[in-house]
Scaffold this motif. Structure first.
Motif, PDB file in Angstrom:
ATOM      1  N   ARG A 139      60.678  37.933  30.175  1.00  0.00           N
ATOM      2  CA  ARG A 139      61.611  37.140  29.373  1.00  0.00           C
ATOM      3  C   ARG A 139      63.018  37.493  29.849  1.00  0.00           C
ATOM      4  NH1 ARG A 139      62.553  37.968  22.834  1.00  0.00           N
ATOM      5  NH2 ARG A 139      63.665  36.005  22.423  1.00  0.00           N
ATOM      6  N   PHE A 140      63.648  36.557  30.542  1.00  0.00           N
ATOM      7  CA  PHE A 140      64.962  36.801  31.132  1.00  0.00           C
ATOM      8  C   PHE A 140      66.084  36.361  30.193  1.00  0.00           C
ATOM      9  CE2 PHE A 140      62.563  37.076  35.066  1.00  0.00           C
ATOM     10  CZ  PHE A 140      63.259  38.033  35.784  1.00  0.00           C
ATOM     11  N   VAL A 142      64.184  41.341  30.298  1.00  0.00           N
ATOM     12  CA  VAL A 142      64.981  41.582  31.500  1.00  0.00           C
ATOM     13  C   VAL A 142      66.347  40.924  31.315  1.00  0.00           C
ATOM     14  CG1 VAL A 142      65.105  41.409  34.010  1.00  0.00           C
ATOM     15  CG2 VAL A 142      62.859  41.461  32.880  1.00  0.00           C
ATOM     16  N   VAL A 143      67.403  41.709  31.417  1.00  0.00           N
ATOM     17  CA  VAL A 143      68.777  41.196  31.294  1.00  0.00           C
ATOM     18  C   VAL A 143      69.401  41.139  32.681  1.00  0.00           C
ATOM     19  CG1 VAL A 143      71.078  41.626  30.349  1.00  0.00           C
ATOM     20  CG2 VAL A 143      69.051  42.142  28.971  1.00  0.00           C
ATOM     21  N   MET A 144      69.992  39.988  33.027  1.00  0.00           N
ATOM     22  CA  MET A 144      70.659  39.848  34.317  1.00  0.00           C
ATOM     23  C   MET A 144      72.115  39.434  34.111  1.00  0.00           C
ATOM     24  SD  MET A 144      68.551  40.672  36.728  1.00  0.00           S
ATOM     25  CE  MET A 144      69.543  40.105  38.115  1.00  0.00           C
ATOM     26  N   CYS A 177      74.352  33.381  26.326  1.00  0.00           N
ATOM     27  CA  CYS A 177      73.084  33.785  26.947  1.00  0.00           C
ATOM     28  C   CYS A 177      72.213  32.563  27.190  1.00  0.00           C
ATOM     29  CB  CYS A 177      72.354  34.783  26.043  1.00  0.00           C
ATOM     30  SG  CYS A 177      70.700  35.217  26.623  1.00  0.00           S
ATOM     31  N   VAL A 178      71.620  32.498  28.374  1.00  0.00           N
ATOM     32  CA  VAL A 178      70.620  31.486  28.697  1.00  0.00           C
ATOM     33  C   VAL A 178      69.301  32.228  28.893  1.00  0.00           C
ATOM     34  CG1 VAL A 178      69.909  29.671  30.293  1.00  0.00           C
ATOM     35  CG2 VAL A 178      72.350  30.056  29.828  1.00  0.00           C
ATOM     36  N   GLU A 179      68.250  31.741  28.250  1.00  0.00           N
ATOM     37  CA  GLU A 179      66.979  32.468  28.223  1.00  0.00           C
ATOM     38  C   GLU A 179      65.868  31.677  28.924  1.00  0.00           C
ATOM     39  OE1 GLU A 179      63.872  34.072  24.794  1.00  0.00           O
ATOM     40  OE2 GLU A 179      66.024  33.913  24.323  1.00  0.00           O
ATOM     41  N   TYR A 180      65.091  32.383  29.728  1.00  0.00           N
ATOM     42  CA  TYR A 180      63.894  31.823  30.354  1.00  0.00           C
ATOM     43  C   TYR A 180      62.749  32.812  30.175  1.00  0.00           C
ATOM     44  CZ  TYR A 180      67.018  28.489  32.617  1.00  0.00           C
ATOM     45  OH  TYR A 180      67.948  27.511  32.845  1.00  0.00           O
ATOM     46  N   SER A 191      78.530  32.982  36.651  1.00  0.00           N
ATOM     47  CA  SER A 191      78.072  32.709  35.295  1.00  0.00           C
ATOM     48  C   SER A 191      76.557  32.831  35.266  1.00  0.00           C
ATOM     49  CB  SER A 191      78.497  31.306  34.844  1.00  0.00           C
ATOM     50  OG  SER A 191      77.800  30.313  35.582  1.00  0.00           O
ATOM     51  N   ALA A 192      75.994  32.665  34.080  1.00  0.00           N
ATOM     52  CA  ALA A 192      74.542  32.736  33.934  1.00  0.00           C
ATOM     53  C   ALA A 192      73.838  31.726  34.825  1.00  0.00           C
ATOM     54  CB  ALA A 192      74.161  32.502  32.472  1.00  0.00           C
ATOM     55  N   SER A 193      74.504  30.600  35.108  1.00  0.00           N
ATOM     56  CA  SER A 193      73.876  29.557  35.911  1.00  0.00           C
ATOM     57  C   SER A 193      73.556  30.015  37.326  1.00  0.00           C
ATOM     58  CB  SER A 193      74.778  28.319  35.964  1.00  0.00           C
ATOM     59  OG  SER A 193      76.007  28.624  36.593  1.00  0.00           O
ATOM     60  N   ASN A 194      74.219  31.094  37.798  1.00  0.00           N
ATOM     61  CA  ASN A 194      73.938  31.599  39.143  1.00  0.00           C
ATOM     62  C   ASN A 194      72.498  32.055  39.306  1.00  0.00           C
ATOM     63  OD1 ASN A 194      77.192  33.213  39.309  1.00  0.00           O
ATOM     64  ND2 ASN A 194      76.626  31.131  39.810  1.00  0.00           N
TER      65      ASN A 194
END
Length: 308
Positions: free
Chosen positions: A82-83, A55-57, A39-42, A64-67
């Motif tokens: 909070r993503f 918010v989960v994407m 998980c990458v969080e912003y 990948s999460a980087s998209n």
């Protein structure tokens, strides 16, 4: 004299039957073992964490999460949120597993929310991630405050579906080459060029190329579990929500003007399972709508997320 139920009583009865249906679905849902998801969080730095919306994407096939990293940091989208950007199983830095299905990825998402003590969140996804989000919403509606689906419909992909065939060909192409023979990224590009002539699509696929440097020797491998994904393509293509299943919460469906994944002919099928869906067209966009027209997509998502 028989008493006629009022609006509140009727609504409560509807909810009771809905959650009984969900309970029956869960009992026979999946025996898959959940895997650890990277998980990458912003998050919006101007507010305390407990005041932010969760918010989960989830990304699409071979992504990948980087998209979503640059996309979710747009000011209008990050505001108040909070993503959590997830790598799906067998993708990115998440754990690999032999089983690869929408049901298994749904269980992974449930385990992630439980591990983070998130009782309810806005759940969203693009393409494969959107299918997982839809499936999660109809099985675990109490864990979904809102649903966002980017350019995918709740119907199986057919063998004559051009969009699906492009994706399937990329997966099969990556699986067909001997990755141990790759000595550089340009080597991999040359090996894939006859199989994936489209340069943009080929470069997207090559994002999955990883290398390690041990004992002075560079070794290449696929970051995604290509073998498992390729073996399970029929499972992923055949997804559709169970008959009679519904998510009665707010839902946003965005489709690309130049994409065939969610054409207007399929919109009635969307509303069969998501009766309160807000379905919007994104102009000047193909299947990767958040990359083709990020301004329009982020504006639509921000409006939907902030709407009470």
């Amino acid at each position: 004299q028989r008493r006629v139920p009022g609006i509140r009583q009727s609504y409560n009865m509807l909810l009771r039957h809905h959650f009984l249906f969900l309970a029956r679905q869960r009992r026979s849902f999946s025996t898959a073992r959940p895997v650890r998801l990277n998980c990458v969080e912003y998050k919006d730095p101007s507010l305390p964490v407990d005041q932010l919306r969760n918010v989960v994407m989830m990304h699409g096939m071979l992504g990948s999460a980087s998209n979503f990293r640059t996309f979710v940091q747009r000011p209008e989208l990050l505001k108040g949120n909070r993503f959590f950007l997830l790598d799906l199983r067998n993708h990115g830095l998440s754990e690999h597993a032999t089983e690869m299905s929408i049901q298994a990825m749904t269980i992974d998402l449930l385990a992630f929310l439980d591990d983070r003590n998130i009782s309810s969140a806005i759940i969203g996804g693009h393409s494969l991630g959107g299918r997982t989000a839809m499936n999660f919403a109809v099985h675990y509606a109490d864990r979904v405050s809102k649903l966002m689906v980017l350019d995918v419909a709740p119907v199986p992909s057919m063998l004559n579906d051009d969009g699906w065939n492009v994706v399937a060909n990329v997966v099969k192409s990556l699986n067909s080459i001997d990755v141990t023979q790759i000595r550089s990224r340009s080597d991999a590009d040359a090996m894939l060029k006859p199989l994936i002539p489209d340069t943009v699509l080929r470069q997207f696929a090559l994002q999955n190329l990883a290398f390690s440097d041990k004992d002075g020797q560079v070794r290449y491998s696929w970051r995604a579990n290509i073998q498992s994904i390729a073996a399970n393509l029929p499972n992923l293509a055949g997804f559709k929500p169970p008959g009679g299943s519904e998510f009665l919460g707010p839902a946003l469906f965005l489709w690309g003007e130049n994409s065939n994944y969610l054409p207007p002919a399929l919109h009635p099928l969307v509303r069969e399972h998501f009766p309160y869906a807000d379905i919007r067209m994104v102009p000047r966009a193909g299947h990767w709508i958040h990359a083709d027209n990020p301004t329009a997509v982020s504006a639509a998502m921000a409006d939907f997320i902030q709407r009470t």
